[in-house]
Design a protein around this motif. Structure first.
Motif, PDB file in Angstrom:
ATOM      1  N   ASP A 251       0.832  -1.198   0.000  1.00  0.00           N
ATOM      2  CA  ASP A 251       0.000   0.000   0.000  1.00  0.00           C
ATOM      3  C   ASP A 251       0.867   1.248   0.000  1.00  0.00           C
ATOM      4  N   MET A 252       0.201   2.398   0.100  1.00  0.00           N
ATOM      5  CA  MET A 252       0.941   3.659  -0.024  1.00  0.00           C
ATOM      6  C   MET A 252       1.856   3.903   1.171  1.00  0.00           C
ATOM      7  N   ASN A 253       1.532   3.328   2.341  1.00  0.00           N
ATOM      8  CA  ASN A 253       2.431   3.471   3.491  1.00  0.00           C
ATOM      9  C   ASN A 253       3.785   2.832   3.196  1.00  0.00           C
ATOM     10  N   VAL A 254       3.757   1.662   2.541  1.00  0.00           N
ATOM     11  CA  VAL A 254       5.000   0.976   2.163  1.00  0.00           C
ATOM     12  C   VAL A 254       5.787   1.818   1.170  1.00  0.00           C
ATOM     13  N   LEU A 255       5.100   2.335   0.160  1.00  0.00           N
ATOM     14  CA  LEU A 255       5.766   3.098  -0.894  1.00  0.00           C
ATOM     15  C   LEU A 255       6.362   4.390  -0.347  1.00  0.00           C
ATOM     16  N   MET A 256       5.592   5.125   0.469  1.00  0.00           N
ATOM     17  CA  MET A 256       6.071   6.393   1.010  1.00  0.00           C
ATOM     18  C   MET A 256       7.201   6.176   2.017  1.00  0.00           C
ATOM     19  N   SER A 257       7.077   5.141   2.831  1.00  0.00           N
ATOM     20  CA  SER A 257       8.127   4.851   3.818  1.00  0.00           C
ATOM     21  C   SER A 257       9.437   4.493   3.124  1.00  0.00           C
ATOM     22  N   ALA A 258       9.330   3.672   2.081  1.00  0.00           N
ATOM     23  CA  ALA A 258      10.529   3.288   1.323  1.00  0.00           C
ATOM     24  C   ALA A 258      11.181   4.511   0.689  1.00  0.00           C
ATOM     25  N   ALA A 259      10.356   5.402   0.140  1.00  0.00           N
ATOM     26  CA  ALA A 259      10.891   6.609  -0.484  1.00  0.00           C
ATOM     27  C   ALA A 259      11.585   7.503   0.535  1.00  0.00           C
ATOM     28  N   ALA A 260      10.974   7.673   1.708  1.00  0.00           N
ATOM     29  CA  ALA A 260      11.554   8.552   2.733  1.00  0.00           C
ATOM     30  C   ALA A 260      12.854   7.969   3.287  1.00  0.00           C
ATOM     31  N   ILE A 261      12.845   6.673   3.611  1.00  0.00           N
ATOM     32  CA  ILE A 261      14.046   6.023   4.150  1.00  0.00           C
ATOM     33  C   ILE A 261      15.163   6.007   3.101  1.00  0.00           C
ATOM     34  N   GLY A 262      14.783   5.754   1.854  1.00  0.00           N
ATOM     35  CA  GLY A 262      15.770   5.763   0.766  1.00  0.00           C
ATOM     36  C   GLY A 262      16.410   7.126   0.597  1.00  0.00           C
ATOM     37  N   ALA A 263      15.590   8.180   0.712  1.00  0.00           N
ATOM     38  CA  ALA A 263      16.132   9.541   0.590  1.00  0.00           C
ATOM     39  C   ALA A 263      17.142   9.820   1.705  1.00  0.00           C
ATOM     40  N   ALA A 264      16.847   9.353   2.907  1.00  0.00           N
ATOM     41  CA  ALA A 264      17.780   9.555   4.029  1.00  0.00           C
ATOM     42  C   ALA A 264      19.075   8.797   3.808  1.00  0.00           C
ATOM     43  N   LEU A 265      18.983   7.582   3.242  1.00  0.00           N
ATOM     44  CA  LEU A 265      20.172   6.758   3.016  1.00  0.00           C
ATOM     45  C   LEU A 265      21.147   7.400   2.045  1.00  0.00           C
ATOM     46  N   ILE A 266      20.617   8.161   1.078  1.00  0.00           N
ATOM     47  CA  ILE A 266      21.513   8.796   0.095  1.00  0.00           C
ATOM     48  C   ILE A 266      21.819  10.248   0.481  1.00  0.00           C
ATOM     49  N   GLY A 267      21.435  10.625   1.722  1.00  0.00           N
ATOM     50  CA  GLY A 267      21.782  11.950   2.228  1.00  0.00           C
ATOM     51  C   GLY A 267      20.816  13.058   1.871  1.00  0.00           C
ATOM     52  N   GLU A 268      19.689  12.721   1.245  1.00  0.00           N
ATOM     53  CA  GLU A 268      18.700  13.746   0.887  1.00  0.00           C
ATOM     54  C   GLU A 268      17.706  13.916   2.048  1.00  0.00           C
ATOM     55  N   TRP A 269      18.201  14.477   3.154  1.00  0.00           N
ATOM     56  CA  TRP A 269      17.394  14.578   4.363  1.00  0.00           C
ATOM     57  C   TRP A 269      16.201  15.516   4.192  1.00  0.00           C
ATOM     58  N   VAL A 270      16.429  16.633   3.525  1.00  0.00           N
ATOM     59  CA  VAL A 270      15.328  17.573   3.332  1.00  0.00           C
ATOM     60  C   VAL A 270      14.231  16.950   2.467  1.00  0.00           C
ATOM     61  N   GLU A 271      14.651  16.176   1.446  1.00  0.00           N
ATOM     62  CA  GLU A 271      13.681  15.485   0.583  1.00  0.00           C
ATOM     63  C   GLU A 271      12.882  14.460   1.388  1.00  0.00           C
ATOM     64  N   GLY A 272      13.593  13.675   2.201  1.00  0.00           N
ATOM     65  CA  GLY A 272      12.926  12.654   3.013  1.00  0.00           C
ATOM     66  C   GLY A 272      11.939  13.267   3.989  1.00  0.00           C
ATOM     67  N   ALA A 273      12.357  14.390   4.630  1.00  0.00           N
ATOM     68  CA  ALA A 273      11.469  15.054   5.578  1.00  0.00           C
ATOM     69  C   ALA A 273      10.237  15.611   4.873  1.00  0.00           C
ATOM     70  N   MET A 274      10.435  16.199   3.679  1.00  0.00           N
ATOM     71  CA  MET A 274       9.312  16.752   2.923  1.00  0.00           C
ATOM     72  C   MET A 274       8.351  15.650   2.469  1.00  0.00           C
ATOM     73  N   VAL A 275       8.902  14.491   2.128  1.00  0.00           N
ATOM     74  CA  VAL A 275       8.065  13.370   1.697  1.00  0.00           C
ATOM     75  C   VAL A 275       7.081  12.974   2.794  1.00  0.00           C
TER      76      VAL A 275
END
Length: 813
Positions: A251-275
Motif C-alpha cells: 500500500d501507499m504506506n510501504v511506498l512512502m516509507s521506502a521513499a523517505a528512508i531511501g532519501a535519508a540513506l543517500i543523504g537527501e534529508w530535506v527530501e525525506g522530511a518533505m516526503v
C-alpha cells in the motif's frame, strides 16, 4: 408532438413460468424447490437475492458460488428468490455476499450471522488502506473473514476472538476501530487533534532546518532537525508499512516509507522530511474531505430524536425511543421532530416530510393519517399511536438501505481497482529495476538512479485513481437520499445516467389513480336538483365511480332525497324509487337493455367517451335527466416532471396502460408523452420494454413496485414510487422515489449524469497527473517532494471535485 397509435401486445406466444422470453426448462437447479442435504456438522445459510429476472440468473450464481472454498452445496430458487447453501465450519460467508454482488445482484441474509460484527474505521484515505487492514486481520487467529469498505469507512468481521483484540490489531496497522451498535450505527468520528499537532510540529522543524541551511548553520544541526521531523511524521506510516509488508500488502504506506528512508540513506534529508510531511498533510486533508461525504448518512441518523414523550394514563413520561413499544401513544408538540412512525389519534397539523420524501411543501395530516420518524410537526399538538419500533421505521430502513448501497461497488470502481492491482506492482518492479539496471550498464551514478527509483515508488501509489469513483458514488447517493430518492447502489446510479427512454405505468404513476368527476351535464332541470338525484342513487352503490360522484356532490353541499326500493344492477348501474318515481343511474348498456332511448343525450355521451371518460347516465322512465363523466386525472407534477426529463436528455417518454384507446390518447396528450401503448396486460408491458430495448434504448420503467414487477425486472432500471408508504417498493426496485410523485425523477437523472461526468473527470485527471510525473522522472525534472505533492494533491482535488455532487440541487427546490 407525435403520438403513436395504440399498440396491442397480445400476440400469441408460448408462456413459461419465468419472465424470460426463451423456453428455458425450469427443471434446472436454479429453480429447484428441493432442500439440500447436509450433515450435522455443516451449517445451512439462506439469503434473499434481488435482481434475478430469469432462471439462468440463478444458474450463474450457483456456478460462481461453487468455486468458493468450504461451500459444499448451493441451490438458488428463482421463484422464491432465495439462495440456500451449506458451509463447513469457518467458511467465509461475507465472501459469499461479495461474490454474488460481482454478478450484478443484491443479496441479503435472511438471518444475520451472529459472529459478524461491524466496526467504524478512522484514518482510511485510500482503497489500499482497506486492503491492508483486510490482509492483516486475515493473518490473525480467530478471524474467519473480513471486509473493509473504504467508501463508508466501515468494516465487517466474522471473528471468534474479542472485540478488544480486533481493535488492537487495527491500531497496529495505523488505524482506529470502534464497534458499531444497532442504536448508533453511524457515530461521528472524533477530531484527530494528534495528527494536526504532528503536522504542525514537523512542519516547523522542516522550516527551521531550511532557515538554518540558508543561514549556513551547522550541517549536523539542520540534519538533526530534518531527521526529527521525519521521525515525528513518519512513525505512523512506517509502523503501518511494517504490518502491511508482514501481511503481504503493497500500500501507499510501504511506498512512502521506502521513499523517505531511501532519501535519508543517500543523504537527501530535506527530501525525506518533505516526503513524510507532505504525505501526512495530504492524508489529513483527504480524511477531512472524505468525512464530508460520509457525513451525508450521519446527517440522516440525526434526523430522528433519541427520546419521545409517552402518554401513560394522565401523565407524560420521557423515554428513549428504543424503549417505546408498538401501540404506545406518544405526544408530539408543535415544532418537534416525530420520534417514531405512527398513526394520528388526535389533532391535525402540517408535517414537513422533506427528510423522508424530499417534498419542499409541508403535508397536511389529520386523524388516521400516517406520520414518519424524522419528519417535523410544523403546528398543532399530535397524539400518535406508534406502529413501528425504532429499528423498523421508514428513516431507519432508508439509512440501512443507503449504507448498503454505498458499500456496493460500481462497475467502474471494479475496473479501476483491477487496474490498480496491476499498476502498483508493475511500477514497483520498474522502480527496483531503475535503481539497479542503469548503473550496472554504466548509464549513470548509483545515487542518481536510486533517487529516480524512489520517485517511481511514490508515483506507483494510485491513490487518486482508486478513490476517483467511490467518493463520487457515495456523495451522489447521499445527495439523492437527502432529496427523497433512494438509489440502491453505484451500479444503478451509473445505469440511470445512461438512460434515454423511460416507460411509465399510467394509473397511479402519471395519473392520480383515483377517479374524479370531470363534467356534469344536466338536461331539462337545474344542476343542483340533478346532483341531488344522483347523490341519492349512488349513495347505495359500492362501486368506486359511485363513491366518486357521492364525494363530488357532498363537497358541493348537495343534500340527498328520500329514496326506497334500491336495487343494484350488477355491471350496469343502480335503480331506486324517489317520491313514487323510479330512477336509474348507469352506463349506456343499461338503457339499451331497458329500451330507453338516449335521445339528445346520445351525442353528449359519445363526445365524453371520445375524450376517454367514463360516463354515468341518470334517467327516469320518461326522460334522460343528465350525464356525469368521471376520469382519472393527470397528477399536477406529471407535466413538469416529464418536461424536466426531456431537458436532461430523456426524449423517449412512453406511457403503458391497460385502458382503452380513447383514455390512453387523452392522457397521453395531457401528459405530453412521446408514445403510448394501450390495452396491455401485465405480460404485454414486458414485451413493450423489450421492444424499446431492441430499438437501441436504455430503458427505465416507473411503476408502483408491485403490480408492475415483471416490467420493472425486464427494464434496464426499475424505479418505484411511494417508497415511504410501502416496504415492498423499498425492497424490490433499483431506485425508489420516496414521495408518491415524479418531481424528483429529473433530479435523479441529472445527478446520475453528473456522477458519470465527474467520475470521468477524476479518472482522466488522475491518469494524466501520473503520466506527467512518470515523464518528468527520467529527464531529472521531478523532485521527490514534488512527486509526493502530485500524488496527495491529486487525491485531494479528486475528492473535492466529487464533493460537488453533494451540492447538486433539485430544480423544484
Amino acid at each position: 408532438m407525435a403520438v403513436q397509435e395504440a399498440t396491442s401486445c397480445s400476440e400469441s406466444k408460448e408462456k413459461t413460468n419465468s419472465c424470460c422470453s426463451s423456453n428455458q426448462s425450469l427443471e434446472q437447479s436454479c429453480c429447484s424447490d428441493n432442500e439440500i442435504d447436509f450433515t450435522p456438522k455443516d451449517e445451512v445459510v439462506e439469503y434473499r437475492i434481488y435482481g434475478m429476472d430469469c432462471p439462468s440468473c440463478g444458474l450463474t450464481i450457483e456456478k460462481g458460488l461453487r468455486k468458493l472454498e468450504h461451500i459444499k452445496d448451493v441451490k438458488v430458487n428463482y421463484n422464491t428468490a432465495k439462495l440456500q447453501l451449506v458451509r463447513q465450519d469457518g467458511a467465509n460467508m461475507i465472501g459469499v455476499e461479495d461474490e454474488v454482488q460481482k454478478f450484478g445482484f443484491r443479496i441479503k441474509p435472511l438471518k444475520q450471522i451472529e459472529d459478524v460484527k461491524e466496526y467504524l474505521i478512522e484514518g482510511m484515505d485510500c482503497g489500499s488502506c482497506a486492503k491492508s487492514i483486510e490482509n492483516h486481520l486475515n493473518t490473525i487467529e480467530g478471524v474467519n473473514s473480513v471486509i473493509v469498505n473504504f467508501s463508508t469507512g466501515k468494516m465487517k468481521v466474522e471473528h471468534d476472538n474479542s472485540v478488544d483484540e480486533i481493535i488492537l490489531q487495527v491500531s497496529k496497522i495505523g488505524f482506529k476501530a470502534s464497534l458499531l451498535s444497532k442504536a448508533s450505527p453511524s457515530p461521528k468520528p472524533a477530531k484527530n487533534k494528534e495528527g494536526t499537532t504532528i503536522i504542525i510540529t514537523s512542519g516547523l522543524l522542516i522550516a527551521l532546518g531550511m532557515m538554518g541551511a540558508f543561514a549556513e548553520v551547522s550541517f549536523y544541526l539542520t540534519t538533526l532537525l530534518y531527521a526529527t521531523a521525519m521521525v515525528i511524521s513518519g512513525y505512523k506510516p512506517v509502523k503501518s508499512a511494517y504490518y502491511s509488508i508482514k501481511s503481504r500488502s503493497l500500500d501507499m504506506n510501504v511506498l512512502m516509507s521506502a521513499a523517505a528512508i531511501g532519501a535519508a540513506l543517500i543523504g537527501e534529508w530535506v527530501e525525506g522530511a518533505m516526503v513524510v510531511w507532505l504525505f501526512a498533510l495530504g492524508t489529513t486533508l483527504q480524511n477531512i474531505s472524505l468525512e464530508k461525504t460520509r457525513n451525508s448518512i450521519r446527517n440522516l441518523m440525526n434526523l430522528s430524536p433519541s427520546e419521545a414523550w409517552v402518554k401513560e394514563g394522565s401523565q407524560l413520561v420521557k423515554k428513549i425511543v428504543e424503549n417505546v413499544s408498538i401501540g404506545e401513544v406518544i405526544i408530539v408538540k408543535p415544532g418537534d421532530k416525530i420520534p417514531l412512525d405512527g398513526e394520528i389519534l388526535k389533532g391535525e397539523s402540517s408535517i414537513n416530510q422533506a427528510p423522508i420524501t424530499g417534498e419542499s411543501i409541508p403535508v397536511d395530516k389529520e386523524v388516521g393519517d400516517t406520520v414518519y420518524a424524522g419528519t417535523i410537526n410544523e403546528n398543532g399538538s399530535l397524539e400518535v399511536r406508534v406502529t413501528k419500533i425504532v429499528e423498523d421505521t421508514a428513516i431507519a430502513k432508508i439509512i440501512h438501505l443507503v449504507e448498503e448501497a454505498q458499500e456496493q461497488r460500481a462497475p467502474t470502481q471494479d475496473f479501476i481497482d483491477k487496474f490498480a492491482n496491476v499498476y502498483t506492482p508493475f511500477v514497483f518492479i520498474l522502480a527496483l529495476l531503475t535503481m539497479v539496471f542503469p548503473p550496472i550498464v554504466g548509464l549513470g551514478t548509483w545515487d542518481d538512479w536510486f533517487y529516480r527509483g524512489l520517485e517511481l515508488l511514490v508515483v506507483a501509489c494510485p491513490c487518486a485513481l482508486v478513490i476517483s469513483t467511490p467518493v463520487a458514488i457515495v456523495s451522489a447517493i447521499g445527495n439523492a437520499a437527502k432529496n427523497g430518492v433512494l438509489i440502491k447502489g453505484g451500479t444503478f446510479l451509473e445505469k440511470s445516467g445512461a438512460i434515454n427512454a423511460i416507460a411509465f405505468d399510467k394509473t397511479g404513476t402519471l395519473t392520480e389513480g383515483k377517479p374524479k368527476v370531470s363534467e356534469v351535464k344536466a338536461l331539462n332541470m337545474p344542476e343542483e336538483e340533478f346532483l341531488s338525484i344522483a347523490l341519492t342513487l349512488e349513495s347505495y352503490s359500492a362501486h368506486p365511480i359511485a363513491q366518486t360522484i357521492v364525494n363530488y356532490a357532498t363537497e358541493k353541499g348537495i343534500t340527498s332525497k328520500e329514496g326506497e326500493l334500491f336495487k343494484n344492477l350488477v355491471g350496469k348501474g343502480i335503480q331506486a324509487t324517489l317520491d313514487g318515481v323510479t330512477y336509474y343511474a348507469g352506463n349506456a348498456r343499461l338503457f339499451e337493455e331497458m329500451n330507453l332511448p338516449l335521445g339528445e343525450a346520445q351525442t353528449i355521451v359519445q363526445e365524453m367517451q371520445q375524450k376517454g371518460r367514463t360516463v354515468v347516465i341518470i334517467s327516469n322512465q320518461q326522460e334522460m335527466l343528465g350525464i356525469i363523466s368521471v376520469a382519472d386525472t393527470v397528477r399536477p407534477s406529471t407535466v413538469q416532471a416529464l418536461s424536466g426529463l426531456k431537458k436532461v436528455g430523456v426524449h423517449q417518454v412512453v406511457m403503458l396502460t391497460g385502458d382503452n384507446e380513447g383514455t390512453a390518447k387523452m392522457i397521453s396528450k395531457e401528459a405530453s408523452v412521446s408514445r403510448y401503448f394501450a390495452e396491455l396486460l401485465p405480460e404485454d408491458k414486458v414485451d413493450v420494454i423489450k421492444k424499446l430495448q431492441n430499438e437501441g434504448h436504455k430503458v427505465a420503467m416507473v411503476g408502483d413496485g408491485i403490480n408492475d414487477a415483471p416490467a420493472l425486472a425486464s427494464a434496464d432500471l426499475g424505479i418505484a414510487m411511494g417508497g415511504a408508504g410501502t416496504d415492498t417498493a423499498m425492497e424490490t426496485a433499483d431506485i425508489v422515489l420516496m414521495a408518491d410523485n415524479l418531481e424528483k425523477l429529473p433530479h435523479t437523472i441529472k445527478l446520475s449524469q453528473k456522477v458519470l461526468k465527474i467520475i470521468k473527470q477524476n479518472i482522466w485527471f488522475s491518469i494524466i497527473v501520473k503520466l506527467i510525473a512518470l515523464i518528468l522522472i527520467f529527464p531529472g525534472l521531478l523532485t521527490l517532494w514534488l512527486a509526493v505533492l502530485s500524488d496527495t494533491g491529486a487525491a485531494v482535488l479528486v475528492i473535492l471535485n466529487a464533493l460537488r455532487l453533494l451540492k447538486v440541487e433539485s430544480d423544484n427546490q
